[in-house]
Write a protein that holds these residues in place. Structure first.
Motif, short mmCIF file in Angstrom:
data_model
loop_
_atom_site.label_atom_id
_atom_site.label_comp_id
_atom_site.label_asym_id
_atom_site.label_seq_id
_atom_site.Cartn_x
_atom_site.Cartn_y
_atom_site.Cartn_z
N ASP A 103 54.19 -13.32 156.45
CA ASP A 103 55.24 -12.36 156.76
C ASP A 103 55.79 -11.58 155.57
O ASP A 103 56.63 -10.71 155.75
N LYS A 104 55.33 -11.85 154.36
CA LYS A 104 55.87 -11.10 153.23
C LYS A 104 54.74 -10.58 152.34
O LYS A 104 53.69 -11.21 152.21
N PRO A 105 54.97 -9.41 151.71
CA PRO A 105 53.94 -8.85 150.83
C PRO A 105 53.76 -9.69 149.57
O PRO A 105 54.68 -10.37 149.12
N ILE A 106 52.55 -9.62 149.01
CA ILE A 106 52.24 -10.39 147.80
C ILE A 106 52.74 -9.63 146.58
O ILE A 106 52.35 -8.50 146.34
N LYS A 107 53.62 -10.27 145.83
CA LYS A 107 54.13 -9.73 144.57
C LYS A 107 53.78 -10.72 143.48
O LYS A 107 53.84 -11.92 143.68
N LEU A 108 53.43 -10.20 142.33
CA LEU A 108 53.15 -11.06 141.18
C LEU A 108 54.12 -10.73 140.06
O LEU A 108 54.80 -9.72 140.10
N TYR A 109 54.14 -11.58 139.06
CA TYR A 109 55.11 -11.47 137.98
C TYR A 109 54.41 -11.65 136.64
O TYR A 109 53.36 -12.27 136.54
N ARG A 110 55.04 -11.13 135.61
CA ARG A 110 54.57 -11.30 134.24
C ARG A 110 55.80 -11.26 133.33
O ARG A 110 56.86 -10.76 133.71
N GLY A 111 55.64 -11.78 132.14
CA GLY A 111 56.72 -11.76 131.16
C GLY A 111 56.42 -10.74 130.08
O GLY A 111 55.26 -10.52 129.72
N LYS A 112 57.47 -10.12 129.59
CA LYS A 112 57.30 -9.16 128.48
C LYS A 112 57.23 -9.93 127.16
O LYS A 112 58.02 -10.84 126.93
N PRO A 113 56.29 -9.56 126.31
CA PRO A 113 56.22 -10.22 125.00
C PRO A 113 57.45 -9.87 124.14
O PRO A 113 57.83 -8.70 124.03
N THR A 114 58.07 -10.89 123.59
CA THR A 114 59.22 -10.72 122.70
C THR A 114 59.07 -11.74 121.56
O THR A 114 58.33 -12.71 121.68
N PRO A 115 59.81 -11.54 120.49
CA PRO A 115 59.77 -12.54 119.41
C PRO A 115 60.22 -13.93 119.87
O PRO A 115 59.72 -14.94 119.39
N ASN A 117 59.57 -15.38 122.70
CA ASN A 117 58.50 -16.10 123.38
C ASN A 117 57.17 -15.99 122.62
O ASN A 117 56.10 -16.09 123.20
N ASN A 118 57.29 -15.78 121.32
CA ASN A 118 56.12 -15.71 120.44
C ASN A 118 55.17 -14.58 120.83
O ASN A 118 53.96 -14.72 120.75
N SER A 120 54.19 -13.58 123.65
CA SER A 120 53.21 -13.96 124.67
C SER A 120 53.67 -13.65 126.09
O SER A 120 52.85 -13.53 126.98
N GLY A 121 54.98 -13.57 126.31
CA GLY A 121 55.51 -13.42 127.66
C GLY A 121 55.68 -14.75 128.37
O GLY A 121 56.10 -14.80 129.52
N TYR A 122 55.33 -15.85 127.69
CA TYR A 122 55.43 -17.18 128.27
C TYR A 122 56.42 -18.03 127.48
O TYR A 122 56.56 -17.88 126.28
N LEU A 123 57.09 -18.94 128.20
CA LEU A 123 58.00 -19.87 127.55
C LEU A 123 58.08 -21.13 128.41
O LEU A 123 58.52 -21.08 129.55
N GLY A 124 57.59 -22.23 127.91
CA GLY A 124 57.59 -23.49 128.65
C GLY A 124 56.26 -23.75 129.33
O GLY A 124 55.33 -22.95 129.25
N ARG A 125 56.21 -24.88 130.01
CA ARG A 125 54.98 -25.33 130.68
C ARG A 125 55.30 -25.83 132.08
O ARG A 125 56.41 -26.27 132.36
N VAL A 126 54.28 -25.79 132.93
CA VAL A 126 54.40 -26.32 134.29
C VAL A 126 53.06 -26.95 134.67
O VAL A 126 52.01 -26.50 134.22
N GLY A 127 53.11 -27.99 135.47
CA GLY A 127 51.88 -28.65 135.91
C GLY A 127 51.28 -27.98 137.13
O GLY A 127 51.98 -27.40 137.96
#
Length: 187
Positions: A103-115, A117-118, A120-127
């Motif tokens: 029932d909902k459209p597919i949306k994706l996400y990304r992070g902007k690279p900043t100092p 988050n090194n 990379s646009g990423y911060l932290g980990r998930v299993g």
């Protein structure tokens, strides 16, 4: 065993002796957790068989197999939504099938690279996980020394969510990116 534990943790099963001890502890009513290096949950059975474990003991002592890997999380402070390419949407629909909310459209996400988050646009980990429940049908495959592919196929038919599917769901939820899922959980 003389201390009468309820739960036993075996750091890693690397040889026949350790496998036999873990199986015997399980057969005597103890809850046993251990690790084993394989690519996915179904790969644990042939690995244990290769170590010399008896199929009838494995079929009666294992209740579930879990495969896991770690992925990078999108930096929440810089997360932005975007519309994915139509080919990516088709891939998501093909991999997730009926797991995808219709029932909902597919949306994706990304992070902007900043100092922070090194860059990379990423911060932290998930299993990302895959859980194979050892049902009666899976037990029969273990007894017949079926290959991992057959066990995996049956697990999927019985509702197992693969690591890739779990990763795709986390990407749709905005926890990680499609690129990270494909890097870590590509089958």
């Amino acid at each position: 065993m003389r201390q009468d534990p309820n739960i036993i943790l075996v750091g890693e099963i690397r040889d026949k002796e350790t496998a036999e001890l873990a199986i015997q502890a399980s057969l005597t009513g103890h809850l046993v957790f251990s690790t084993l290096h394989t690519n996915d949950a179904s790969g644990a059975i042939p690995r244990l068989l290769d170590m010399g474990a008896e199929p009838f003991l494995l079929a009666s002592s294992i209740t579930a197999l879990v495969a896991q890997r770690v992925m990078r999380k999108i930096d929440e402070k810089t997360k932005e939504e975007y519309d994915p390419d139509p080919k990516v949407i088709e891939d998501i629909k093909g991999v997730l099938g009926n797991l995808l909310p219709a029932d909902k459209p597919i949306k994706l996400y990304r992070g902007k690279p900043t100092p922070e988050n090194n860059n990379s646009g990423y911060l932290g980990r998930v299993g990302v996980f895959e859980v194979l429940t050892v049902s009666d049908k899976v037990s029969r495959l273990i007894l017949s020394r079926a290959p991992a592919a057959d066990i995996d196929k049956l697990g999927r038919e019985e509702g197992m969510i693969t690591m890739k599917q779990d990763g795709y769901m986390k990407a749709i939820e905005g926890i990680t990116t499609m690129e990270e899922v494909l890097r870590v959980a590509q089958e």
